[in-house]
Design an enzyme around this catalytic site. Structure first.
Site, PDB file in Angstrom:
ATOM      1  N   HIS A 387     -27.943 -43.012  32.835  1.00 21.93           N
ATOM      2  CA  HIS A 387     -27.919 -44.159  33.400  1.00 21.93           C
ATOM      3  C   HIS A 387     -29.156 -44.846  33.071  1.00 21.93           C
ATOM      4  O   HIS A 387     -30.338 -44.727  33.520  1.00 21.93           O
ATOM      5  CB  HIS A 387     -27.841 -43.824  34.971  1.00 21.93           C
ATOM      6  CG  HIS A 387     -28.250 -45.060  35.591  1.00 21.93           C
ATOM      7  ND1 HIS A 387     -28.589 -44.789  37.167  1.00 21.93           N
ATOM      8  CD2 HIS A 387     -28.231 -46.323  35.880  1.00 21.93           C
ATOM      9  CE1 HIS A 387     -28.876 -45.910  37.630  1.00 21.93           C
ATOM     10  NE2 HIS A 387     -28.641 -46.705  36.732  1.00 21.93           N
ATOM     11  N   LYS A 458     -36.271 -59.479  44.485  1.00 24.12           N
ATOM     12  CA  LYS A 458     -37.767 -59.344  44.083  1.00 24.12           C
ATOM     13  C   LYS A 458     -37.495 -58.583  42.730  1.00 24.12           C
ATOM     14  O   LYS A 458     -38.142 -58.675  41.574  1.00 24.12           O
ATOM     15  CB  LYS A 458     -38.816 -58.871  44.950  1.00 24.12           C
ATOM     16  CG  LYS A 458     -39.478 -60.009  45.591  1.00 24.12           C
ATOM     17  CD  LYS A 458     -40.770 -59.233  46.162  1.00 24.12           C
ATOM     18  CE  LYS A 458     -41.725 -60.200  46.776  1.00 24.12           C
ATOM     19  NZ  LYS A 458     -42.773 -59.715  47.177  1.00 24.12           N
ATOM     20  N   ASN A 460     -35.088 -58.153  40.717  1.00 27.61           N
ATOM     21  CA  ASN A 460     -34.294 -58.699  39.814  1.00 27.61           C
ATOM     22  C   ASN A 460     -35.086 -59.784  38.930  1.00 27.61           C
ATOM     23  O   ASN A 460     -34.857 -59.934  37.914  1.00 27.61           O
ATOM     24  CB  ASN A 460     -33.119 -59.462  40.158  1.00 27.61           C
ATOM     25  CG  ASN A 460     -31.734 -58.602  40.369  1.00 27.61           C
ATOM     26  OD1 ASN A 460     -32.014 -57.809  39.394  1.00 27.61           O
ATOM     27  ND2 ASN A 460     -30.934 -58.979  41.098  1.00 27.61           N
ATOM     28  N   LEU A 461     -36.121 -60.222  39.666  1.00 20.17           N
ATOM     29  CA  LEU A 461     -37.195 -61.218  39.108  1.00 20.17           C
ATOM     30  C   LEU A 461     -37.981 -60.461  38.107  1.00 20.17           C
ATOM     31  O   LEU A 461     -38.600 -61.141  37.233  1.00 20.17           O
ATOM     32  CB  LEU A 461     -37.879 -61.980  40.246  1.00 20.17           C
ATOM     33  CG  LEU A 461     -37.050 -62.864  41.111  1.00 20.17           C
ATOM     34  CD1 LEU A 461     -37.780 -63.708  42.020  1.00 20.17           C
ATOM     35  CD2 LEU A 461     -36.217 -64.005  40.236  1.00 20.17           C
ATOM     36  N   LYS A 462     -38.143 -59.213  38.162  1.00 21.61           N
ATOM     37  CA  LYS A 462     -39.012 -58.378  37.318  1.00 21.61           C
ATOM     38  C   LYS A 462     -38.612 -58.340  36.212  1.00 21.61           C
ATOM     39  O   LYS A 462     -39.160 -58.131  35.080  1.00 21.61           O
ATOM     40  CB  LYS A 462     -39.270 -56.869  38.156  1.00 21.61           C
ATOM     41  CG  LYS A 462     -40.014 -56.941  39.138  1.00 21.61           C
ATOM     42  CD  LYS A 462     -41.378 -57.050  39.141  1.00 21.61           C
ATOM     43  CE  LYS A 462     -42.139 -57.052  40.444  1.00 21.61           C
ATOM     44  NZ  LYS A 462     -43.649 -57.395  40.274  1.00 21.61           N
ATOM     45  N   GLU A 658     -26.075 -46.744  46.287  1.00 22.11           N
ATOM     46  CA  GLU A 658     -27.576 -46.619  46.187  1.00 22.11           C
ATOM     47  C   GLU A 658     -28.206 -47.422  47.565  1.00 22.11           C
ATOM     48  O   GLU A 658     -29.347 -46.902  47.768  1.00 22.11           O
ATOM     49  CB  GLU A 658     -27.922 -47.648  44.977  1.00 22.11           C
ATOM     50  CG  GLU A 658     -29.566 -47.764  44.762  1.00 22.11           C
ATOM     51  CD  GLU A 658     -29.845 -48.788  43.535  1.00 22.11           C
ATOM     52  OE1 GLU A 658     -28.840 -49.314  43.315  1.00 22.11           O
ATOM     53  OE2 GLU A 658     -30.842 -48.563  43.098  1.00 22.11           O
ATOM     54  N   HIS A 677     -26.505 -43.164  41.129  1.00 23.34           N
ATOM     55  CA  HIS A 677     -27.325 -42.777  42.105  1.00 23.34           C
ATOM     56  C   HIS A 677     -26.863 -42.141  43.545  1.00 23.34           C
ATOM     57  O   HIS A 677     -26.817 -40.776  43.000  1.00 23.34           O
ATOM     58  CB  HIS A 677     -27.671 -44.402  42.958  1.00 23.34           C
ATOM     59  CG  HIS A 677     -28.441 -44.966  42.231  1.00 23.34           C
ATOM     60  ND1 HIS A 677     -29.651 -44.775  41.893  1.00 23.34           N
ATOM     61  CD2 HIS A 677     -28.235 -46.222  41.532  1.00 23.34           C
ATOM     62  CE1 HIS A 677     -30.174 -45.756  41.120  1.00 23.34           C
ATOM     63  NE2 HIS A 677     -29.206 -46.974  40.568  1.00 23.34           N
ATOM     64  N   ASP A 732     -32.796 -45.303  34.945  1.00 22.48           N
ATOM     65  CA  ASP A 732     -32.333 -46.278  35.239  1.00 22.48           C
ATOM     66  C   ASP A 732     -32.991 -47.933  34.562  1.00 22.48           C
ATOM     67  O   ASP A 732     -32.430 -48.290  33.579  1.00 22.48           O
ATOM     68  CB  ASP A 732     -32.697 -46.513  36.612  1.00 22.48           C
ATOM     69  CG  ASP A 732     -31.591 -47.645  37.262  1.00 22.48           C
ATOM     70  OD1 ASP A 732     -31.131 -48.302  36.788  1.00 22.48           O
ATOM     71  OD2 ASP A 732     -31.779 -47.669  38.800  1.00 22.48           O
ATOM     72  N   GLN A 736     -39.412 -51.062  34.289  1.00 27.06           N
ATOM     73  CA  GLN A 736     -39.908 -51.252  35.660  1.00 27.06           C
ATOM     74  C   GLN A 736     -40.658 -50.272  36.145  1.00 27.06           C
ATOM     75  O   GLN A 736     -41.509 -50.431  36.857  1.00 27.06           O
ATOM     76  CB  GLN A 736     -39.036 -52.000  36.548  1.00 27.06           C
ATOM     77  CG  GLN A 736     -38.696 -53.433  36.312  1.00 27.06           C
ATOM     78  CD  GLN A 736     -37.531 -53.858  35.162  1.00 27.06           C
ATOM     79  OE1 GLN A 736     -36.947 -52.818  34.770  1.00 27.06           O
ATOM     80  NE2 GLN A 736     -37.433 -55.110  34.899  1.00 27.06           N
TER      81      GLN A 736
HETATM   82 ZN   LIG Z   1     -29.095 -48.780  37.242  1.00 27.37          ZN
END
Ligand SMILES: [Zn+2]
Length: 863
Positions: A387, A458, A460-462, A658, A677, A732, A736
């Site tokens: 994943h 937030k 997603n903005l990363k 998740e 998840h 994942d 990040q």
């Molecule tokens: Zn994922």
């Protein structure tokens, strides 16, 4: 603390001689010599060694438990650990014995007498010797003094004591399992359903015997099924027969069994790739001709396939949405039923405790088994990152280096079209007021450690480097002004890294949004034209659930349009691959469909009955269960058609559990091959137990959860593992969350540290990841054993997986015990009077199911 030091501490040659004299007393076949057998039966240890815990690691209480457990074990005879594993080198032998278990923990269960009355219960119990393991249940049974005929008494007792309540519990759990089987069957997600499973060596099994991860644990293996012993160097010649499908052709062909990495571009004038390496060439791909069947979306929003003669009748049966919601409701009823919850909770607790017991007893044997395997260790086990999202699969350092090198070397590349004019890379950075020198990991600011907890928005903005969507557009999109050239170059670097590591593999998620019908072709061309092929990589398509956004921006008027954009190209390319040749070739490396988005968004119920997609035209996003059903339903006929044509099929592996509503997990239980998840299963014991019974794969990412939804130490991952759920570790979003060049190893490393996983457990996790993955049969066979799909020790090849046979046999026996219990409940006689059915709780989906089951309504909603 215990203070009785060992007279001959384990590890010394002395200790080896005195304590582990078993090898001397056993002949080479591993059968005890008459003398030894005599000793074992009488309960006495050879050389007069007494059983005593000599390990200061255990507290007094534990020690007492161990002592009593061990004395039970002693009653059952001995075993020669050396004879268990094939391919033993002298060096490995020496290692094992020297590091052997401390006296008192060296286990001595049976070999010959072990065959308990379980032969019928364990129809596919392997004839392979499974080492020092004997099931704890069996052990307890043996330990208890038993009189003649006690077995019949026991059976009678089992029958007698089933209360109606228990019986109805058994039945409702069994019904849930059957429901899942129905959905897996009609969508062709099981072993043997996909033409790529037939590699010339796989002998087909009747489809009723198969589940998504291999042979059903409770299935009876046909007596004439050819078994391949792991000790043989390779499988025999390809199985033959006119009814066998054509062996799957893997192109480019996988690397030979033993290979070393070579740079693709060698030193000047030389082609660095070794001669056996085949480079991808689109011109060499065969594109099949058109097929006679036709397809059309029916009025319920599901594509159907029709034969020539009778246009009216679809060729494949797809459970319709009404049926789905009724089944889902039945599942939710069990899920929220009080007694069922308590029952599942107790079983899970029991399974987890049983695991603790198993490790206490067998950890040393497992370690010894692993030491005897030459060459194999944690680092050269095949691991699949089950994943990981492609657009964040590089780490920040890598992305930073790439951006800097582009700015230095090709600042004049025209990269984007904004506000009516073309901009070069240099101009873009000028507009951001940045130079290459300014850039650092800190300015990039893509790490999600501090400020994203419970803030998926937030997070997603990363994805935007330096918080700038422009940079994301330039560097991280496949469909942009430079046709995804930068991302392709980055991807190639990632592939090279993976190939260099050799043992790490990825299943990258890449997006198809369903905004327009040409997305598939663009993506396929990006992959094909850039030759993004690697032996270590397969693809999954992720579909973000963004209907509300497209609707809000006026891009589409109803939900059906998304489904058409998503699936029409797939049906077209299945009917006639020549209409989308690149897509046809790309799809051979696509293993499944994923569904992604923020699950924690609230789902408001706006319809009493859910309307069909063509009439879903409000601004609200459909709920998770609805999205998932429509992806599933449209895969059904597609897979059946593709199977007929000999093309690979797709499985459904959504993100699920998740965050948000635990009901999502119920939908996935019915429809999905496996999920990513699943941390919310910890709150729903019934579903957790069902996921266990069905061994549904969970690709878990504790580091990702730690940043977003659940702190590391509270993650249920280690508990799931103990219970026996089919879990694997995945990353994942390395961009990040991870710091190193090998994010998957980082994930394993942190888990091993915090959760204290043994080497055997890490090996089991790695094996799980391969089993869950969508790599072809031919590849899996090479990685984890020729008949990996057979349950328990029978399917294991310890020389490839490094997982002790006793571990897998324990898992299998334990699962069989649970399945046997539920099945026995079905057969049992009812004692006592009939009970009223469980009370239906009112949930959003119950309402839907009720509404949909009303006569003459259909699910058309507002028509
Ligand atoms: Zn994922």
């Amino acid at each position: 603390m215990p203070a009785n030091p060992s007279p001959s501490p384990p590890g010394t040659p002395d200790g080896y001689m005195s304590d582990n004299s078993l090898p001397d007393e056993h002949n080479a076949n591993g059968t005890p010599s008459p003398d030894a057998a005599e000793n074992e039966r009488s309960g006495a240890r050879p050389n007069g060694t007494k059983t005593r815990p000599e390990n200061a690691l255990f507290s007094f209480q534990e020690e007492r438990t161990l002592q009593s457990i061990e004395s039970m074990k002693l009653a059952h005879g001995g075993h020669d650990p050396i004879a268990v594993t094939p391919h033993t080198t002298p060096r490995a032998r020496a290692n094992t014995v020297r590091g052997g278990a401390p006296p008192g923990l060296e286990l001595t269960p049976m070999i010959t007498e072990k065959v308990e009355p379980t032969t019928e219960e364990h129809p596919i119990m392997p004839s392979v010797q499974i080492g020092s393991y004997t099931s704890i249940g069996g052990m307890m049974e043996k330990a208890a003094p038993k009189e003649k005929g006690s077995e019949e008494v026991e059976e009678e007792e089992q029958e007698t004591f089933i209360t109606p309540e228990l019986l109805s519990l058994y039945e409702s759990f069994s019904r849930c399992l059957d429901l899942r089987d129905k959905y897996m069957g009609s969508s062709l997600q099981r072993l043997g359903d996909n033409p790529e499973h037939y590699d010339g060596h796989f002998t087909p099994l009747p489809s009723g015997l198969c589940d998504v991860n291999g042979l059903r644990p409770d299935a009876k293996l046909p007596s004439d099924y050819p078994l391949h012993s792991p000790t043989e160097p390779g499988p025999g010649p390809p199985a033959e027969g006119s009814n066998l499908p054509h062996p799957w052709h893997l192109y480019p062909k996988p690397p030979p069994p033993h290979w070393h990495w070579h740079p693709k571009e060698g030193p000047s004038g030389m082609n660095g790739a070794p001669p056996e390496e085949e480079e991808f060439d689109f011109a060499k791909c065969e594109i099949p001709e058109e097929h006679e069947w036709t397809f059309e979306m029916d009025d319920k929003g599901v594509y159907q396939v029709y034969g020539n003669d009778e246009k009216q009748k679809p060729l494949c049966r797809v459970p319709d949405i009404r049926e789905y919601f009724i089944d889902l409701d039945a599942l939710l009823t069990v899920m929220t039923d009080g007694p069922a919850k308590s029952f599942a909770f107790r079983r899970l607790r029991y399974l987890s405790s049983k695991w603790t017991m198993y490790t206490l007893l067998n950890e040393y044997t497992e370690t010894a088994d692993m030491k005897r395997v030459p060459h194999r260790d944690f680092y050269n086990l095949r691991k699949v990152d089950t994943h990981v999202h492609h657009s964040s699969s590089m780490n920040q350092k890598h992305l930073l280096r790439f951006i800097k090198s582009k700015m230095k070397r090709t600042p004049n590349d025209v990269v984007i079209f904004r506000d009516g004019r073309e901009l070069t890379l240099a101009q873009v950075f000028e507009s951001l007021n940045l130079t290459a020198y300014d850039l650092s990991i800190d300015t990039l600011d893509m790490h999600a450690h501090q400020d994203t907890f419970h803030r998926f928005d937030k997070f997603n903005l990363k994805y935007n480097p330096i918080g700038e969507s422009r940079l994301r557009e330039i560097f991280m999109k496949t469909d942009n002004y430079i046709k995804g050239r930068y991302l392709a170059e980055l991807t190639k670097e990632l592939m090279t890294d993976l190939e260099q590591s050799k043992y790490q593999n990825c299943e990258w998620r890449i997006s198809i949004y369903g905004r327009s019908p040409d997305e598939w072709d663009k993506l396929a061309k990006w992959v094909i034209n850039n030759k993004l092929y690697s032996h270590n990589v397969r693809w999954l398509i992720q579909v973000p659930r963004l209907y509300d956004i497209y609707k809000g921006s006026g891009l589409m008027s109803n939900f059906q349009q998304i489904l058409e954009n998503l699936f029409r190209p797939l049906y077209e390319v299945t009917k006639n691959p020549r209409t989308h040749p690149e897509l046809h070739v790309f799809l051979q490396r696509v293993v499944g469909i994923d569904s992604v988005d923020d699950e924690s968004k609230p789902e408001r119920r706006i319809y009493r009955k859910y309307p069909y997609p063509r009439v879903w035209d409000t601004k609200q996003n459909p709920p998770y269960s609805y999205w998932l059903y429509y992806i599933y339903a449209n895969l059904c006929a597609l897979n059946q058609w593709r199977k007929v044509r000999g093309f690979n099929t797709f499985v459904l592996r959504p993100h699920c559990g998740e965050a948000g509503d635990p009901d999502h997990l119920a939908s996935a239980f019915l429809l999905a091959h496996s999920i990513s998840h699943g941390i919310l299963l910890r709150k729903v014991p019934v579903l957790q137990y069902l996921f266990y019974l069905k061994q549904i794969g969970l690709a878990m990412s504790p580091l990702s959860n730690n940043a977003l939804f659940l702190t590391y130490e509270r993650n249920p991952f280690p508990e799931y593992f103990k219970t026996g759920l089919n879990v694997s570790l995945s990353t994942d979003d390395p961009l990040q969350f991870h710091f190193t060049k090998e994010p998957l190893l980082e994930e394993y490393s942190v888990a091993a540290h915090i959760y204290k996983f043994s080497q055997a457990s890490l090996a089991e996790l790695a094996r799980n990841s391969v089993v869950q993955s969508g790599f072809e049969m031919q590849i899996k066979r090479h990685w984890i054993g020729h008949q990996w799909y057979l349950p328990g020790a029978l399917g294991n090849d310890i020389n490839k997986t490094n997982v002790p046979n006793i571990r897998l046999q324990y898992r299998h026996d334990t699962l069989m015990e649970e399945l046997g219990m539920l099945a026995q409940g079905r057969k049992a006689r009812v004692v006592g009077k009939e009970q009223d059915g469980p009370i239906h709780p009112v949930t959003a989906d119950t309402v839907a199911a009720k509404a949909m089951s009303m006569p003459s309504s259909g699910a058309g909603g507002r028509r």
